[in-house]
Design an enzyme around this catalytic site. Structure first.
Site, PDB file in Angstrom:
ATOM      1  N   ARG A 154      30.921  44.510  29.029  1.00 28.62           N
ATOM      2  CA  ARG A 154      32.332  44.271  28.659  1.00 28.62           C
ATOM      3  C   ARG A 154      32.910  43.073  29.408  1.00 28.62           C
ATOM      4  O   ARG A 154      33.557  42.210  28.811  1.00 28.62           O
ATOM      5  CB  ARG A 154      33.175  45.506  28.999  1.00 28.62           C
ATOM      6  N   ILE A 155      32.690  43.034  30.728  1.00 26.38           N
ATOM      7  CA  ILE A 155      33.294  41.961  31.523  1.00 26.38           C
ATOM      8  C   ILE A 155      32.580  40.635  31.253  1.00 26.38           C
ATOM      9  O   ILE A 155      33.226  39.593  31.110  1.00 26.38           O
ATOM     10  CB  ILE A 155      33.287  42.337  33.025  1.00 26.38           C
ATOM     11  N   ARG A 233      28.870  42.828  42.048  1.00 25.04           N
ATOM     12  CA  ARG A 233      28.742  43.493  43.345  1.00 25.04           C
ATOM     13  C   ARG A 233      27.937  42.563  44.253  1.00 25.04           C
ATOM     14  O   ARG A 233      26.992  41.900  43.793  1.00 25.04           O
ATOM     15  CB  ARG A 233      27.993  44.826  43.199  1.00 25.04           C
ATOM     16  N   GLU A 262      30.803  44.432  52.318  1.00 26.28           N
ATOM     17  CA  GLU A 262      32.268  44.311  52.398  1.00 26.28           C
ATOM     18  C   GLU A 262      32.836  45.302  53.410  1.00 26.28           C
ATOM     19  O   GLU A 262      32.344  46.426  53.475  1.00 26.28           O
ATOM     20  CB  GLU A 262      32.878  44.583  51.020  1.00 26.28           C
ATOM     21  N   HIS A 280      37.638  40.615  46.988  1.00 23.06           N
ATOM     22  CA  HIS A 280      37.438  41.618  45.933  1.00 23.06           C
ATOM     23  C   HIS A 280      38.745  41.901  45.166  1.00 23.06           C
ATOM     24  O   HIS A 280      39.276  43.010  45.206  1.00 23.06           O
ATOM     25  CB  HIS A 280      36.869  42.921  46.508  1.00 23.06           C
ATOM     26  N   GLY A 282      39.060  41.396  41.772  1.00 19.69           N
ATOM     27  CA  GLY A 282      38.804  41.429  40.327  1.00 19.69           C
ATOM     28  C   GLY A 282      39.857  42.163  39.512  1.00 19.69           C
ATOM     29  O   GLY A 282      40.404  41.633  38.551  1.00 19.69           O
TER      30      GLY A 282
HETATM   31  C1  GLV Z   1      35.930  47.097  41.094  1.00 19.04           C
HETATM   32  O1  GLV Z   1      35.127  46.361  41.591  1.00 19.04           O
HETATM   33  C2  GLV Z   1      35.576  48.109  40.167  1.00 19.04           C
HETATM   34  O2  GLV Z   1      34.391  48.436  40.064  1.00 19.04           O
HETATM   35  O3  GLV Z   1      36.460  48.631  39.488  1.00 19.04           O
END
Ligand code: GLV
Length: 314
Positions: A154-155, A233, A262, A280, A282
């Site tokens: 999706r992303i 990741r 992280e 992080h 996103g």
């Molecule tokens: C963020 O990194 C998520 O997996 O929603």
């Protein structure tokens, strides 16, 4: 009333709704380590955890009160979903609601690293800027270049669409299964082929199957003018090998939103000018984080009603 642990402070309306339905505790001590997670699985009926909380296999040993983990986040590589299933614990995640926000961070990193926005910011803030110069901080043109998407989920598709429709980029992609998409994009057979694009964007899930997928050899397939972006990741990339490639000039730049350990970011990486480093971010828009909280809670509510949580993953 069932006891629900929410492991971080999330959007107030979501917590308010949770309080109407459950006996809620909001943990305010940061991420749960394995000891805290194991204890929480004994003390609560359901948990709304997130990235950083340690739900690896050992915490599911023994007699557990908890039967539901409604994860806040699409990625759930911090939860051993198979061990959870074996212990009778359902796990759900929050897909779709964060796709656009995360793809936007991908584009932020493509543009910021190509156009040296981090260096420019540092120059202005430090007072070192001497005025417009024809050769000042020359970057890499983005429009019309090729982008290699690693993981066309999706992303990945949302990043690719933005690259194609917004920046007239040619899209190639590497994906473990055959995938057809509704815009021009070419699936390639090897990781190396996708790594050879002008821009490489990693959008795979984390977890055992993708750990160090981007190793020294994969990075060696990049052009010296190539720009590398990771929004998936940190563990998907051999971070030390990436730092070597950036430091030696084997690749031109990188934009990173995620790191191997992280929140630790190696000194060698922080010292490099040719990378843009985000903490992080996103899915970090107020709207998206509220939607994620709502989806995580809706899954827990469904479970509490005896229904199948709509976003169950195990
Ligand atoms: C963020 O990194 C998520 O997996 O929603």
């Amino acid at each position: 009333m069932k006891k629900l642990l929410i492991t971080r402070d999330i959007a107030a309306p979501v917590i308010a709704q949770a309080r109407d339905l459950f006996d809620v505790t909001v943990h305010d001590g940061g991420a749960l380590d394995a000891t805290a997670s194991a204890q929480a699985l004994r003390d609560y009926d359901a948990i709304l955890p997130t990235l950083g909380d340690d739900f690896a296999a050992p915490v599911f040993d023994g007699d557990l009160r908890c039967k539901m983990l409604g994860n806040f986040g699409v990625g759930y590589n911090h939860i051993d979903a198979a061990a959870a299933r074996a212990a009778g614990v359902t796990v759900s995640n929050t897909p779709d609601v964060l796709t656009d926000a995360t793809a936007d961070i991908g584009l932020t990193l493509i543009l910021a690293s190509a156009r040296r926005a981090g260096e420019g910011e540092r120059m202005v803030r430090s007072g070192a800027w001497g005025g417009f110069g024809p050769k000042n901080l020359l970057g890499t043109h983005v429009t019309g270049k090729t982008v290699g998407i690693i993981g066309m989920g999706r992303i990945g598709q949302a990043v690719a669409r933005r690259c194609h429709f917004g920046f007239a980029m040619e899209v190639v992609f590497f994906n473990r299964s055959a995938k057809s998409v509704d815009f021009p994009a070419r699936q390639v057979d090897t990781l190396a082929e996708a790594m050879g694009a002008d821009f490489v964007v990693v959008t795979t899930p984390g977890g055992a199957e993708t750990t160090r997928l981007i190793d020294k050899d994969a990075l060696a397939a990049m052009k010296s003018s190539g720009i590398f972006v990771n929004i998936s990741r940190g563990e998907v990339v051999d971070e030390a090998a990436l730092i070597d490639a950036l430091a030696s000039g084997a690749i031109t730049a990188a934009g990173l939103d995620v790191y191997e350990n992280e929140p630790h970011v190696p000194d060698r990486l922080r010292a490099l000018e040719n990378c843009v480093l985000l903490p992080h971010l996103g899915s970090a828009t107020a709207e998206t984080r509220q939607a994620m909280g709502q989806m995580a809670l809706d899954n827990i509510i469904a479970w509490a009603r005896g229904e199948a949580p709509p976003q169950a993953v195990n």
